[in-house]
Design a protein around this motif. Structure first.
Motif, PDB file in Angstrom:
ATOM      1  N   ARG A 163       0.820  -1.255  -0.027  1.00  0.00           N
ATOM      2  CA  ARG A 163      -0.123   0.135   0.218  1.00  0.00           C
ATOM      3  C   ARG A 163       0.810   1.152  -0.117  1.00  0.00           C
ATOM      4  NH1 ARG A 163      -3.442  -2.980   4.671  1.00  0.00           N
ATOM      5  NH2 ARG A 163      -5.077  -3.977   3.335  1.00  0.00           N
ATOM      6  N   ALA A 164       1.973   1.216   0.611  1.00  0.00           N
ATOM      7  CA  ALA A 164       2.915   2.331   0.674  1.00  0.00           C
ATOM      8  C   ALA A 164       3.243   2.879  -0.686  1.00  0.00           C
ATOM      9  CB  ALA A 164       3.971   2.028   1.879  1.00  0.00           C
ATOM     10  N   VAL A 165       3.505   1.795  -1.435  1.00  0.00           N
ATOM     11  CA  VAL A 165       3.940   1.944  -2.954  1.00  0.00           C
ATOM     12  C   VAL A 165       2.798   2.126  -3.810  1.00  0.00           C
ATOM     13  CG1 VAL A 165       6.225   0.872  -2.496  1.00  0.00           C
ATOM     14  CG2 VAL A 165       4.575  -0.234  -3.319  1.00  0.00           C
ATOM     15  N   GLY A 166       1.563   2.097  -3.244  1.00  0.00           N
ATOM     16  CA  GLY A 166       0.447   2.666  -4.111  1.00  0.00           C
ATOM     17  C   GLY A 166      -0.282   1.210  -4.518  1.00  0.00           C
ATOM     18  N   ASP A 167       0.069  -0.047  -4.097  1.00  0.00           N
ATOM     19  CA  ASP A 167      -0.774  -1.063  -4.538  1.00  0.00           C
ATOM     20  C   ASP A 167      -1.703  -1.532  -3.618  1.00  0.00           C
ATOM     21  OD1 ASP A 167      -1.633  -3.481  -5.400  1.00  0.00           O
ATOM     22  OD2 ASP A 167       0.334  -4.600  -5.377  1.00  0.00           O
ATOM     23  N   SER A 168      -2.780  -1.209  -3.773  1.00  0.00           N
ATOM     24  CA  SER A 168      -3.841  -1.569  -2.746  1.00  0.00           C
ATOM     25  C   SER A 168      -4.764  -2.888  -3.344  1.00  0.00           C
ATOM     26  CB  SER A 168      -4.593  -0.399  -2.505  1.00  0.00           C
ATOM     27  OG  SER A 168      -5.279   0.199  -3.486  1.00  0.00           O
ATOM     28  N   ARG A 169      -4.496  -3.384  -4.628  1.00  0.00           N
ATOM     29  CA  ARG A 169      -5.125  -4.289  -5.165  1.00  0.00           C
ATOM     30  C   ARG A 169      -4.869  -5.488  -4.940  1.00  0.00           C
ATOM     31  NH1 ARG A 169      -5.957  -1.618 -11.378  1.00  0.00           N
ATOM     32  NH2 ARG A 169      -7.024   0.224 -10.814  1.00  0.00           N
ATOM     33  N   ASN A 170      -3.589  -5.752  -4.796  1.00  0.00           N
ATOM     34  CA  ASN A 170      -3.149  -7.394  -4.518  1.00  0.00           C
ATOM     35  C   ASN A 170      -3.502  -7.764  -3.006  1.00  0.00           C
ATOM     36  OD1 ASN A 170      -1.815  -8.571  -6.984  1.00  0.00           O
ATOM     37  ND2 ASN A 170      -0.470  -6.628  -6.750  1.00  0.00           N
ATOM     38  N   PRO A 171      -3.363  -7.040  -2.099  1.00  0.00           N
ATOM     39  CA  PRO A 171      -3.651  -7.182  -0.859  1.00  0.00           C
ATOM     40  C   PRO A 171      -5.254  -7.564  -0.795  1.00  0.00           C
ATOM     41  CG  PRO A 171      -2.456  -5.402  -0.563  1.00  0.00           C
ATOM     42  CD  PRO A 171      -2.602  -5.571  -2.142  1.00  0.00           C
ATOM     43  N   LEU A 172      -6.221  -6.915  -1.487  1.00  0.00           N
ATOM     44  CA  LEU A 172      -7.471  -7.412  -1.795  1.00  0.00           C
ATOM     45  C   LEU A 172      -7.571  -8.704  -2.297  1.00  0.00           C
ATOM     46  CD1 LEU A 172     -10.597  -6.988  -1.994  1.00  0.00           C
ATOM     47  CD2 LEU A 172      -9.946  -5.768  -4.108  1.00  0.00           C
ATOM     48  N   TYR A 173      -6.990  -9.147  -3.415  1.00  0.00           N
ATOM     49  CA  TYR A 173      -7.125 -10.399  -3.928  1.00  0.00           C
ATOM     50  C   TYR A 173      -6.649 -11.464  -2.877  1.00  0.00           C
ATOM     51  CZ  TYR A 173      -6.975  -7.658  -8.152  1.00  0.00           C
ATOM     52  OH  TYR A 173      -7.248  -6.425  -9.025  1.00  0.00           O
ATOM     53  N   PHE A 174      -5.763 -11.188  -2.385  1.00  0.00           N
ATOM     54  CA  PHE A 174      -5.159 -12.342  -1.145  1.00  0.00           C
ATOM     55  C   PHE A 174      -6.030 -12.518  -0.017  1.00  0.00           C
ATOM     56  CE2 PHE A 174      -0.703 -10.601  -2.353  1.00  0.00           C
ATOM     57  CZ  PHE A 174      -0.671 -11.409  -3.672  1.00  0.00           C
ATOM     58  N   LEU A 175      -6.702 -11.407   0.150  1.00  0.00           N
ATOM     59  CA  LEU A 175      -7.870 -11.469   1.217  1.00  0.00           C
ATOM     60  C   LEU A 175      -8.913 -12.084   0.844  1.00  0.00           C
ATOM     61  CD1 LEU A 175      -7.788  -8.333   3.272  1.00  0.00           C
ATOM     62  CD2 LEU A 175      -7.616 -10.518   4.019  1.00  0.00           C
ATOM     63  N   ILE A 176      -9.490 -11.906  -0.369  1.00  0.00           N
ATOM     64  CA  ILE A 176     -10.604 -12.590  -1.030  1.00  0.00           C
ATOM     65  C   ILE A 176     -10.219 -14.172  -0.941  1.00  0.00           C
ATOM     66  CG2 ILE A 176     -11.783 -13.350  -3.186  1.00  0.00           C
ATOM     67  CD1 ILE A 176     -11.479 -10.390  -3.747  1.00  0.00           C
ATOM     68  N   VAL A 177      -9.117 -14.381  -1.442  1.00  0.00           N
ATOM     69  CA  VAL A 177      -8.843 -16.090  -1.289  1.00  0.00           C
ATOM     70  C   VAL A 177      -8.839 -16.543   0.138  1.00  0.00           C
ATOM     71  CG1 VAL A 177      -6.952 -17.547  -1.580  1.00  0.00           C
ATOM     72  CG2 VAL A 177      -7.385 -16.057  -3.352  1.00  0.00           C
ATOM     73  N   SER A 178      -8.129 -15.774   1.167  1.00  0.00           N
ATOM     74  CA  SER A 178      -8.217 -16.004   2.547  1.00  0.00           C
ATOM     75  C   SER A 178      -9.553 -16.241   3.065  1.00  0.00           C
ATOM     76  CB  SER A 178      -7.415 -15.114   3.210  1.00  0.00           C
ATOM     77  OG  SER A 178      -7.414 -15.393   4.486  1.00  0.00           O
ATOM     78  N   SER A 179     -10.482 -15.279   2.441  1.00  0.00           N
ATOM     79  CA  SER A 179     -11.807 -15.366   3.167  1.00  0.00           C
ATOM     80  C   SER A 179     -12.756 -16.409   2.771  1.00  0.00           C
ATOM     81  CB  SER A 179     -12.710 -13.850   2.667  1.00  0.00           C
ATOM     82  OG  SER A 179     -11.928 -12.802   3.464  1.00  0.00           O
ATOM     83  N   VAL A 180     -12.377 -16.923   1.590  1.00  0.00           N
ATOM     84  CA  VAL A 180     -13.472 -17.977   0.851  1.00  0.00           C
ATOM     85  C   VAL A 180     -12.761 -19.194   1.400  1.00  0.00           C
ATOM     86  CG1 VAL A 180     -13.850 -19.232  -1.191  1.00  0.00           C
ATOM     87  CG2 VAL A 180     -13.841 -16.707  -1.250  1.00  0.00           C
TER      88      VAL A 180
END
Length: 451
Positions: A163-180
């Motif tokens: 996020r500090a380098v402007g990437d807030s999308r990949n953490p989202l994808y990983f959380l989707i996998v984790s949540s499912v």
């Protein structure tokens, strides 16, 4: 053209401000949504397939978990501020050092946290007054959670770096996998294998480990300047000092505020397991309600840090005004929806009317005050992004801990009404919002920035 676009990916120093903040916030919001989702699924499964006492056990464990984890998360804030600064300034060498020192701190702190959490779980739960009828389940759940705490910390630090380098999308994808994964395992362990509250704990542990592994793999395989190399993960003295200098105030703030919430939880516990279950249920809803507030705050921290690094001070001020307005409008709409749909939402967690009534009582007290929570978090994110973490710490500790404790300790013995406990939240949100607003207007936080 494509090369230049790729080069500027993640930078928030250019473009339309509200779009930059919104586009950065949406993946954060969705990511936090999924993180709250698998926490809520735990409660839904527990409340409907195990019982109200087990639901109370999960609820009583949450403040203890937050107390220990939040201190580290404050340190992660310090790391994120530094990383966003060097990324905005295009200082590749210091960026590399900051990333690897941050991860070294994460692994060291994670191992210590695992040991401490497993050992002290029963003592802390006793201290907060967890009722005897849910003590055994609470200890079991809390210990399983702490066995996976390293994964929680690795994911949060890794996603903080992204996020500090402007990437807030990949953490989202990983959380989707984790949540499912968590939802599937919850159903499998509890409904099919009848593992009870232990099944919920193990499902959460496995899901969190998956998100941590995916985050580390991305950081290791990226070709960008923030690439992680395992052999380079070590402490760099000067960078560790900077991370601690900026992160320690935030860590102390988070830990002390979480400590105050433990005290609040102990007062709620005094009203019995049904009150614990009802308040625990609304706490899950509360977690969803304030997600946009938290997402805007994190976006403002990154936005401010990058633009400070690029020395675009006018853009920082404009971004602050825009972000605050966006946060306030959003939370007002959410509060209205909660007050309208409250009973239906609470019924998802439990069919017990007493549990639902306790949750509704808490909702009616907290929801109108969310606007001040939004303002507090927005100013918090802006000031932290400018590299000033001591002032937010003083404000939050004084208001969210000192004032809240003073309120509860003086008013609860007089009235013995759980609503008095609930009032501790909005009253202290109002105080912190006013204080941070005054500092933002009168303080010299822009000129104190150390580039």
């Amino acid at each position: 053209m494509n090369k230049e676009k790729s080069k500027n990916r993640g930078l928030m120093t250019e473009g339309v401000i509200w779009k930059e903040i919104l586009l950065f916030s949406i993946p954060l919001l969705l990511g936090n949504l999924f993180q709250q989702l698998y926490n809520a699924v735990d409660s839904v499964v527990v409340g409907n397939y195990i019982g109200a006492q087990a639901l109370a056990a999960v609820g009583s464990s949450a403040p203890v978990i937050n107390l220990l984890v939040s201190f580290f998360m404050g340190l992660a804030v310090g790391a994120g501020v530094i990383i966003s600064r060097y990324f905005g300034a295009r200082n590749k060498e210091e960026l590399h050092i900051a990333v690897h020192t941050s991860l070294a701190l994460t692994f060291a702190a994670g191992l210590v946290m695992t040991l401490i959490g497993v050992l002290i779980s029963p003592y802390v739960l006793q201290w907060v007054g967890t009722p005897s009828d849910v003590m055994e389940s609470s200890v079991l759940y809390l210990r399983i959670y702490f066995l996976g705490i390293l994964s929680v910390m690795v994911y949060n630090m890794g996603s903080g770096i992204l996020r500090a380098v402007g990437d807030s999308r990949n953490p989202l994808y990983f959380l989707i996998v984790s949540s499912v994964t968590n939802i599937i395992l919850d159903m499998l362990f509890v409904i099919v294998f009848h593992m009870g509250i232990a099944g919920v704990g193990w499902a959460t542990l496995i899901a969190q480990t998956i998100s941590a592994v995916l985050t580390m793999l991305l950081l290791m395989r990226t070709k960008e300047e923030y690439q992680v190399k395992l052999k380079h993960i070590r402490f760099h003295k000067h960078m560790l000092y900077e991370i601690v200098r900026l992160g320690l105030p935030s860590g102390l703030q988070n830990a002390i505020v979480s400590f105050s919430n433990v005290i609040v939880q102990s007062n709620i516990n005094a009203f019995g397991s049904l009150a614990m279950a009802g308040c625990g249920s609304y706490t899950k809803i509360d977690g969803f309600a304030i997600l946009p507030v938290m997402s805007y705050s994190m976006a403002l921290t990154t936005f401010t840090g990058q633009n400070m690094g690029a020395k675009k001070y006018d853009r920082v001020k404009q971004g602050a005004k825009t972000g605050i307005l966006m946060s306030v409008i959003t939370i007002v709409c959410i509060s209205a929806l909660l007050l309208i749909l409250g009973p239906n939402v609470l019924a998802i967690f439990s069919s017990d009317p007493t549990v639902i009534n306790y949750g509704l009582y808490m909702m009616h007290v907290l929801a109108p005050g969310y606007i001040f929570l939004a303002i507090s978090h927005a100013f918090n994110g802006i000031i932290r992004g400018a590299g000033i973490t001591t002032v937010p710490m003083i404000v939050m500790v004084t208001c969210w801990c000192g004032l809240r404790m003073a309120w509860i300790l003086t008013s609860v013995p007089l009235f013995h009404d759980i609503g008095v406990v609930f009032m501790g939240w909005p009253l202290t949100w109002i105080a912190s919002a006013l204080w941070l607003f005054l500092y933002y207007r009168k303080g010299k936080w822009m000129t104190r920035y150390d580039s």
